[in-house]
Write a protein that holds these residues in place. Structure first.
Motif, PDB file in Angstrom:
ATOM      1  N   VAL A  10      55.060  45.738 118.881  1.00 39.91           N
ATOM      2  CA  VAL A  10      55.811  46.899 117.778  1.00 39.91           C
ATOM      3  C   VAL A  10      55.010  46.711 116.670  1.00 39.91           C
ATOM      4  CG1 VAL A  10      57.910  47.706 117.248  1.00 39.91           C
ATOM      5  CG2 VAL A  10      57.759  46.435 119.569  1.00 39.91           C
ATOM      6  N   THR A  11      54.731  48.122 115.920  1.00 43.43           N
ATOM      7  CA  THR A  11      54.049  48.166 114.988  1.00 43.43           C
ATOM      8  C   THR A  11      54.881  48.965 113.859  1.00 43.43           C
ATOM      9  OG1 THR A  11      52.828  50.217 115.533  1.00 43.43           O
ATOM     10  CG2 THR A  11      51.712  48.156 115.979  1.00 43.43           C
ATOM     11  N   ALA A  12      54.397  48.522 112.705  1.00 40.24           N
ATOM     12  CA  ALA A  12      55.249  49.517 111.474  1.00 40.24           C
ATOM     13  C   ALA A  12      54.489  49.775 110.176  1.00 40.24           C
ATOM     14  CB  ALA A  12      56.519  48.624 111.084  1.00 40.24           C
ATOM     15  N   ALA A  13      54.805  50.500 109.479  1.00 36.22           N
ATOM     16  CA  ALA A  13      54.397  51.033 108.151  1.00 36.22           C
ATOM     17  C   ALA A  13      55.115  50.625 107.086  1.00 36.22           C
ATOM     18  CB  ALA A  13      53.249  52.071 108.103  1.00 36.22           C
ATOM     19  N   PHE A  14      54.974  50.784 105.964  1.00 36.85           N
ATOM     20  CA  PHE A  14      55.812  50.663 104.803  1.00 36.85           C
ATOM     21  C   PHE A  14      55.185  51.357 103.721  1.00 36.85           C
ATOM     22  CE2 PHE A  14      57.753  48.289 101.105  1.00 36.85           C
ATOM     23  CZ  PHE A  14      58.885  49.065 101.131  1.00 36.85           C
ATOM     24  N   GLN A  67      52.977  59.060 113.017  1.00 36.56           N
ATOM     25  CA  GLN A  67      52.467  59.330 114.130  1.00 36.56           C
ATOM     26  C   GLN A  67      51.528  58.113 114.586  1.00 36.56           C
ATOM     27  OE1 GLN A  67      50.081  62.905 114.017  1.00 36.56           O
ATOM     28  NE2 GLN A  67      51.619  63.861 112.839  1.00 36.56           N
ATOM     29  N   ARG A  68      51.309  57.066 113.755  1.00 41.40           N
ATOM     30  CA  ARG A  68      50.292  56.168 113.929  1.00 41.40           C
ATOM     31  C   ARG A  68      51.170  54.899 114.384  1.00 41.40           C
ATOM     32  NH1 ARG A  68      46.247  55.478 109.501  1.00 41.40           N
ATOM     33  NH2 ARG A  68      45.859  57.568 110.183  1.00 41.40           N
ATOM     34  N   TYR A  69      52.455  54.766 113.840  1.00 40.52           N
ATOM     35  CA  TYR A  69      53.393  53.390 114.093  1.00 40.52           C
ATOM     36  C   TYR A  69      54.643  53.725 114.692  1.00 40.52           C
ATOM     37  CZ  TYR A  69      49.594  51.987 110.871  1.00 40.52           C
ATOM     38  OH  TYR A  69      48.076  51.670 110.347  1.00 40.52           O
ATOM     39  N   ASP A  70      54.975  52.768 115.388  1.00 41.64           N
ATOM     40  CA  ASP A  70      56.418  52.807 116.042  1.00 41.64           C
ATOM     41  C   ASP A  70      57.441  53.042 114.966  1.00 41.64           C
ATOM     42  OD1 ASP A  70      55.636  52.027 118.793  1.00 41.64           O
ATOM     43  OD2 ASP A  70      55.147  50.121 117.969  1.00 41.64           O
ATOM     44  N   TYR A  71      57.434  52.527 113.652  1.00 41.16           N
ATOM     45  CA  TYR A  71      58.313  52.723 112.731  1.00 41.16           C
ATOM     46  C   TYR A  71      57.776  52.945 111.463  1.00 41.16           C
ATOM     47  CZ  TYR A  71      61.795  50.594 116.111  1.00 41.16           C
ATOM     48  OH  TYR A  71      62.540  50.324 117.353  1.00 41.16           O
ATOM     49  N   VAL A  72      58.376  53.675 110.564  1.00 38.11           N
ATOM     50  CA  VAL A  72      57.846  53.722 109.325  1.00 38.11           C
ATOM     51  C   VAL A  72      59.272  53.508 108.369  1.00 38.11           C
ATOM     52  CG1 VAL A  72      56.932  55.509 107.544  1.00 38.11           C
ATOM     53  CG2 VAL A  72      56.106  55.641 109.815  1.00 38.11           C
ATOM     54  N   PHE A  73      58.960  52.688 107.193  1.00 41.34           N
ATOM     55  CA  PHE A  73      60.033  52.455 106.334  1.00 41.34           C
ATOM     56  C   PHE A  73      59.294  52.893 105.057  1.00 41.34           C
ATOM     57  CE2 PHE A  73      60.079  49.297 109.788  1.00 41.34           C
ATOM     58  CZ  PHE A  73      61.399  49.337 110.175  1.00 41.34           C
ATOM     59  N   THR A  74      60.365  53.533 104.419  1.00 38.72           N
ATOM     60  CA  THR A  74      60.211  54.047 102.863  1.00 38.72           C
ATOM     61  C   THR A  74      61.102  53.479 101.709  1.00 38.72           C
ATOM     62  OG1 THR A  74      61.512  56.050 102.518  1.00 38.72           O
ATOM     63  CG2 THR A  74      59.691  56.235 103.869  1.00 38.72           C
ATOM     64  N   SER A  75      60.713  53.373 100.687  1.00 35.25           N
ATOM     65  CA  SER A  75      61.526  52.836  99.553  1.00 35.25           C
ATOM     66  C   SER A  75      61.233  53.684  98.125  1.00 35.25           C
ATOM     67  CB  SER A  75      61.151  51.366  99.317  1.00 35.25           C
ATOM     68  OG  SER A  75      60.155  51.143  98.424  1.00 35.25           O
TER      69      SER A  75
END
Length: 247
Positions: A10-14, A67-75
């Motif tokens: 499972v992948t994510a970006a911040f 579109q690239r990762y399972d999850y994106v988190f922003t702050s």
């Protein structure tokens, strides 16, 4: 996506949003926290971006990452001031309206004293249509989740509380295991052997981290893998290489 354990990766970006981060006026404390938090959950944090408070740039980054990762988190950028434009930017990325959300309005109306729920504070109740709220136990103004994008505050204590609220809903993968081997030598002496060991153990990640103390160079070699047996075999080869090179 629902919470639970999955065997896949499972992948994510911040995505860190804010002029104050790029100017250096505010020192980011969220990236390290998110990296540690994702690792503890078994989610691979694959990318971190920092963008200015420019709507077009935020939209572009959100659409690329989701579109690239399972999850994106922003702050950052969901406060009451005019330059807090994350909510409207994310709404634009998903091409949905941004309106005062009755759920968010109710939360904030009950939080502020009579007459204190000003027009500026009402900006924090603007939520993209179709989004779910993310609970904020610290200051009450909610974040939100739309699709695979989770929009949270920039203040570290608030962002961390929101992450705790989000965590049970996330799909997680097999956690990455690690083992460290210390080498009493510069990394240049063992670099070639490490490259060969990495090739021989393709399901591992091997990193070398040099350190200089009083003019003496040493290296910490970190081996990472999801399978304990794979990790053990690679670590054994690394230890043997260190011993042989050390003489």
């Amino acid at each position: 996506m629902t919470g639970g354990k999955a065997e896949s990766i499972v992948t994510a970006a911040f995505l860190v949003i804010g002029d104050e981060i790029l100017s250096g006026r505010t020192k980011d404390k969220n990236i390290g926290f998110v990296a540690d938090y994702m690792t503890s959950l078994g989610i691979d944090l694959k990318e971190v971006r920092v963008v200015a408070d420019i709507k077009e740039d935020i939209v572009e980054a959100v659409n690329a990452l989701r579109q690239r990762y399972d999850y994106v988190f922003t702050s950052g950028g969901i406060g009451p001031t005019h330059d807090d434009i994350t909510a409207e930017s994310v709404a634009a990325a998903f091409k949905v309206p941004l309106n005062l959300d009755p759920r968010a309005v109710a939360i904030l109306e009950s939080h502020y004293a009579r007459g204190q729920f000003t027009d500026a504070r009402k900006r924090m109740a603007r939520i993209p249509e179709g989004a779910d709220l993310i609970e904020n136990k610290v200051s009450k103004a909610p974040g939100f989740r739309i699709g695979n994008v989770h929009v949270m505050a920039g203040v570290p204590s608030i962002m961390q509380a929101m992450m705790d609220a989000v965590a049970p809903t996330l799909k997680t993968g097999t956690r990455m295991l690690s083992e460290t081997v210390s080498a009493d030598m510069p990394e240049s002496r063992i670099a070639e052997r490490l490259a060969a060991i990495q090739d021989a153990h393709p399901n591992t990640l091997i990193g070398s981290y040099p350190k200089a103390t009083d003019g003496k160079f040493t290296t910490q070699i970190v081996i990472r893998a999801r399978d304990e047996a794979v990790l053990s075999a690679a670590a054994k080869d690394v230890s043997q290489a260190v011993t042989e090179i050390s003489g």
